[in-house]
Design a protein around this motif. Structure first.
Motif, PDB file in Angstrom:
ATOM      1  N   LEU A  20       2.027   1.892  -3.386  1.00 44.67           N
ATOM      2  CA  LEU A  20       0.963   2.424  -4.244  1.00 44.67           C
ATOM      3  C   LEU A  20       0.750   3.907  -3.974  1.00 44.67           C
ATOM      4  N   VAL A  21       0.759   4.277  -2.683  1.00 44.77           N
ATOM      5  CA  VAL A  21       0.522   5.674  -2.343  1.00 44.77           C
ATOM      6  C   VAL A  21       1.657   6.540  -2.868  1.00 44.77           C
ATOM      7  N   ARG A  68       0.823  -1.202   0.000  1.00 48.87           N
ATOM      8  CA  ARG A  68       0.000   0.000   0.000  1.00 48.87           C
ATOM      9  C   ARG A  68       0.859   1.254   0.000  1.00 48.87           C
ATOM     10  N   ARG A  69       1.927   1.207   0.793  1.00 50.84           N
ATOM     11  CA  ARG A  69       2.800   2.379   0.842  1.00 50.84           C
ATOM     12  C   ARG A  69       3.386   2.665  -0.546  1.00 50.84           C
ATOM     13  N   TRP A  95       1.360   6.980  -6.518  1.00 52.25           N
ATOM     14  CA  TRP A  95       0.267   7.893  -6.839  1.00 52.25           C
ATOM     15  C   TRP A  95       0.693   9.331  -6.622  1.00 52.25           C
TER      16      TRP A  95
END
Lengths: 321, 743
Positions: free
Chosen positions: B687-688, B684-685, B691
């Motif tokens: 992906l963030v 998730r990190r 982004w």
């Protein structure tokens, strides 16, 4: 819950201030509401057929609507006076003001030998008289356009087609800049991020996807278990809201639980589903989020608009990472 | 024909030129083939005087149904014997057509002629083929030894996980079952199977079904282990220890079509010969892939092939015998692997309705010697004869025990998995024949003389299930006042629920001097909508589920030994039965325990229900572990496990030290969970950050674009009022309303 339409909702939009909500439905009238309490400001009457689309300019002085009676009309927002009628050979499926309010785009249906087209008209906000001569006409092919939107700085127009593809058009030269396959089925909705650099599309292929405007590169994909009619992005939390459900013709055969008429919330970046909001008893046709991110509204085939104000927990909601 | 007009008509018929017509309609000269000739071997050796008699017997008894023998179509070569000319023991028979010859081969081959003599018949063309065989024996080249993969490798998983297969859309996948995380995929392929997926009974093979036949997969690499050519295959079934395989096709075998489909290069893969023509059921050796024998479908009451009942064959636990029933007339028992009929004749049982093998080979308690295998069957009432349940020893065909029953409407046989008990669920009429009720006749097959206990019910039992443990004898029944099942739609989903009750019974021995023994009611759970009972594979836990009901999906988890204290206090072991959890799985169509008894899978199959397809995993206490919604989900199958190798004593020790073991496993689970969490978080990190960097890049791009556009004369949209407007809300209140009529 706003109860002002007798038939299925087709589009909902907030004005840029977020204090007013515009709704159009298949019952031939457009409604304007106060967003905070759901009180009706007024109706715009005059169309002879289903209204497909509505939009207003930035200061909310002018409203444009597109209808199945083969016309698009310009209204004075405050008085409800009809200012202008554009006539087309076919129905108008989508209208949208450009970011600088100087133009409006209109997507017309493909029917009776007439090809689908995207017309661009100049809007003179100082006078009630408008030109009937389009500034530009784009004719998408091979598949008809279903939705269209202005990109950042009104540089291009991006359109979604019935075959699931996306195309970027340079409207000044009436040329296609780029074309990309995007979905496996017809694109049903397209909503731009506020600066126009990326947008979300929803499709009958049961997915919603995020694309970069300048390249049409796919960024994210949100998978649902039902055909989707609308997709919106929340401006504050990193979320997207999707709505859809079984086609209206099949609804009577199943219970509402099986119909999947919920609004689904997905995390914009992680693509995970985070929650659902129930309420409608028909498929959701359109979703709009208030520009300040404090509420959203959904319009359904059941004829109701439901405005949901997010509670405190929503703003505290944070995904671990 | 030459063009004639009225002007040039020929004078007489002879002058007309018919040659073109003759050419067109000429009958091609019959080619002289020998396909209608067969060779019959193993005939008795006779002298000249008896040739005619033999021929007559053959035509009237053997070939009668096959077709007509041509005039002078019977040739029997003679040789000089001790007492004048005598036959050589074989004969050539010529039929009118090749098809008749084929039928004659089928009729003659294996025909018991004059008692012990078994005839053999072959097409004449084959004789020609075999005479061309080189006389000298040439050993076929020895195939290099290929080590087979370890078929039970999955049992050696570090975490003791179970596997399952799912079939959704066109995709078949095999997964490791996980508790806290999504199932780990092992292998997945689109179009791996064409109809459904099945495991062998001990889990060694996974079967996929194809138009051409069946394929077995397995081992750590999931490679193709064996192929069985059987076109239009519908069902497959293994013998209890996976040695043999029975397959059935929806259409009879057409040898030529199979050959044509395989092509000349793969002709050796065609397992069928003309003898298999028209058969639908095949028995195979699962390890070598050799076909042992094929069978036609058994004839039904009216002589036509009876419906494709499955399983066609039931195996005895030792795999020595396989038997199938011809409805109403008898049971045919075959020996494996020779596939010969036991004692060369079928067991004639007038009116037989159902039979079942005892699932274990029982042992004498003192000597440990194996007892003969047993089967049970029942026959309905016929005239003055009562309905009867019989137990028969195989191969001796000795009747071990029979019991006569009256007013029987239907019965079904339920063996306890240990083979020491068998329950016959007898549906009976009351004397007035107006209503029905159920008797449970329980045969203690493990004991001498086979005593029978009877449990009488007031209403009708619709389902019966033994607790699958070796130690005690407990069972659960599902019973109802109203045995007419609720209405079912076209895909087999009931539209309404039926009110049912569930009762649990246990076999109790009481008293010290005079033993009082029998089945005792433990507890009745009333007012349920249950349609299915499922015991955990290790007993103790039982699930009451409402399956295949469109409006309900209740699943109740019961522990039959939960409240030991209450049971000890009241002296009724039934008081220990406790509802542990009651959950809802909307529209659930199927439920299956995993082979370890730790987990339960419930799923909604698109074969029966069109929406909410997917599966849910629960633990044995009814806690939801996983839910996976998969569009067009069809099938979920746990991979079975073979019998444990631990002895009862070793298992008892494990149970005693369970706390120590479970601590170890809990730690392991914890570690795995953390690892998985950490992975998810880092994902998730990533992906963030991706982004955000993309947003930044776009932001820069937009700024430069804006500058450009401004330079080109683009006007930025007018910013709306930044100050919040003060909205004056006018609240109108009607203070007074007066109506005045103005003149």
């Amino acid at each position: 819950m706003l109860q002002g339409h007798e038939r299925a909702l087709t589009q909902i939009k907030y004005n840029s201030d977020g204090d007013l909500l515009m709704t159009v439905s298949k019952d031939k009238v457009a409604n304007l509401w106060y967003a905070h309490n759901g009180e009706r400001v007024g109706t715009y009457e005059g169309h002879q057929g289903t209204l497909w689309s509505i939009d207003c300019n930035k200061p909310t002085t002018l409203i444009v609507t597109g209808s199945a009676d083969n016309t698009a009309r310009l209204w004075h927002a405050e008085t409800g006076r009809q200012l202008h009628v554009w006539e087309f050979p076919t129905a108008v499926k989508r209208v949208e003001f450009s970011h600088d309010d100087r133009y409006v785009l209109m997507v017309t249906e493909e029917r009776m030998g007439h090809k689908s087209a995207i017309h661009v008209f100049a809007i003179d906000s100082s006078s009630p008289v408008q030109s009937n001569e389009p500034v530009a006409v784009i004719r998408p092919s091979p598949s008809k356009a279903t939705v269209a939107a202005w990109t950042y700085l009104d540089k291009h127009i991006v359109a979604g087609h019935e075959d699931g593809s996306l195309a970027l058009y340079d409207w000044r030269y009436e040329e296609m800049v780029q074309r990309a396959p995007a979905h496996e089925a017809s694109i049903t909705d397209m909503q731009m991020w506020k600066d126009g650099t990326y947008f979300i599309t929803s499709s009958r292929d049961k997915t919603a996807r995020l694309f970069e405007t300048s390249t049409l590169n796919p960024l994210k994909m949100y998978k649902a278990d039902t055909s989707l009619n609308s997709a919106a992005m929340t401006p504050t939390q990193e979320l997207v809201i999707l709505g859809g459900g079984q086609a209206a013709s099949e609804v009577t055969t199943t219970s509402s639980r099986q119909g999947k008429f919920e609004s689904r919330f997905y995390h914009k970046i992680f693509e995970d589903e985070v929650g659902r909001v129930k309420g409608h008893f028909g498929p959701i046709n359109t979703i709009a989020v208030q520009p300040d991110g404090r509420a959203y509204a959904s319009g359904s085939e059941d004829g109701y608009v439901r405005v949901h104000h997010f509670d405190a927990d929503y703003f505290k909601f944070k995904y671990d990472y | 024909m030459a063009a004639y007009t009225f002007d040039n008509l020929p004078a007489s018929e002879e002058e007309i030129d018919y040659s073109d017509l003759e050419r067109t309609f000429a009958v091609p000269e019959q080619e002289e083939t020998l396909e209608n000739v067969i060779v019959v071997d193993n005939l008795p050796v006779v002298d000249t005087s008896k040739v005619e008699k033999l021929f007559k017997t053959l035509t009237s008894k053997v070939f009668k149904k096959a077709g007509k023998v041509k005039d002078n179509g019977f040739h029997m070569p003679m040789q000089e014997g001790a007492g004048g000319p005598e036959s050589k023991g074989y004969a050539f028979v010529e039929f009118e057509t090749a098809a008749q010859a084929q039928a004659a081969i089928r009729a003659a081959n294996g025909h018991a002629f004059g008692g012990s003599r078994v005839l053999r018949a072959n097409p004449f063309m084959e004789v020609e083929k075999y005479t061309e065989v080189d006389d000298e024996y040439r050993a076929p080249p020895a195939e290099p030894f290929e080590e087979r993969e370890h078929l039970r490798s999955w049992l050696m998983d570090d975490f003791g996980r179970d596997q399952f297969a799912t079939y959704a859309r066109e995709e078949l996948g095999v997964y490791w079952s996980e508790t806290a995380q999504p199932a780990e995929q092992i292998k997945s392929r689109p179009n791996w199977t064409e109809s459904h997926v099945q495991w062998s009974p001990l889990g060694s093979y996974m079967c996929t079904f194809h138009w051409q036949g069946l394929v077995l997969w397995g081992g750590p690499s999931w490679s193709k282990l064996m192929r069985f050519v059987h076109p239009n295959i519908r069902f497959a079934d293994f013998s209890p220890s996976e040695r043999y395989l029975v397959t059935m096709s929806s259409k009879p075998i057409d040898v030529e079509a199979v050959g044509a489909r395989l092509g000349p290069d793969a002709a050796h893969q065609n397992p069928f010969t003309t003898a298999d023509e028209g058969n639908s059921v095949c028995v195979w050796d699962a390890r070598t892939g050799a076909m042992l024998r094929s069978f036609p479908l058994p004839a039904g009451a009216d002589g036509s092939p009876a419906g494709a009942a499955w399983p066609q064959f039931k195996w005895s636990p030792s795999e020595k015998y396989l038997a199938r029933m011809t409805y109403g007339t008898g049971i045919s028992i075959y020996e494996a692997p020779s596939m010969g009929l036991l004692d060369k004749k079928s067991l004639k049982v007038e009116g037989v309705q159902e039979f079942a093998w005892c699932p274990r080979v029982l042992k004498e308690p003192r000597t440990g010697a194996e007892r003969p295998e047993m089967m049970a069957y029942w026959t309905p009432e016929e005239g003055n004869l009562p309905a009867r349940v019989s137990l028969m020893a195989i191969p001796s065909r000795e009747i071990v025990r029979t019991k006569n029953l009256f007013n029987v409407f239907a019965a079904s046989l339920h063996w306890h998995p240990s083979g020491k008990m068998m329950c016959v669920r007898v549906q009976r009429f009351t004397k007035s024949k107006k209503s029905r009720f159920t008797n449970l006749e329980i045969f203690r097959t493990g004991e001498k003389e086979v005593p029978v206990d009877v449990v009488e019910l007031k209403d009708s039992a619709v389902a019966f299930d033994w607790e699958p443990t070796e130690t005690g004898f407990r069972f659960a029944i599902l019973h109802t006042d109203d045995p007419t099942p609720p209405q079912v739609n076209s895909t087999g989903m009931a539209m309404t629920t039926a009110k049912t009750s569930v009762s649990l019974y246990s076999f109790e021995r009481k008293g010290k001097l005079v033993q009082k023994e029998g089945f005792q009611l433990l507890k009745t759970l009333e007012n349920k909508s249950t349609t299915s009972l499922r015991w955990s594979p290790h007993g103790r836990y039982v699930i009451l589920a409402t399956l295949r009901t469109a409006t309900n999906g209740t699943i109740e988890f019961y522990d039959t030994d939960f409240d030991q204290a209450a049971a000890a206090k009241s002296g009724n072991p039934g008081d220990a039965i406790t509802l542990v959890a009651s959950v809802e799985h909307y529209g659930v169509t199927d439920l299956e325990w995993d082979p370890s008894g730790r987990f339960v899978a419930t799923w909604v199959s698109s074969w029966r229900h069109s929406s909410e397809n997917g599966y849910t995993l629960w633990d044995f206490r009814g806690q939801e572990l996983q839910h996976s919604a998969v569009e067009d989900f069809k099938q979920f199958v746990w991979r079975p496990r073979p019998e444990p190798l631990l002895s009862e004593e070793q298992r008892r020790l494990v149970r005693r030290d369970l706390k120590a073991y479970s601590k170890e496993f809990d730690e392991l689970d914890e570690r795995r969970l953390h690892a998985a969490d950490a992975e998810l978080m880092s994902q998730r990190r990533r992906l963030v950050s991706e982004w955000e960097s993309w947003r930044q890049q776009v932001g820069e791009f937009l700024t430069s674009e804006t500058d450009e556009a401004l330079a080109a004369g683009y006007k930025l949209p007018i910013a709306s009022d930044t100050e919040d407007l003060v909205v004056d809300e006018v609240v109108e209140e009607i203070i007074d309303e007066k109506e005045e009529i103005v003149g």
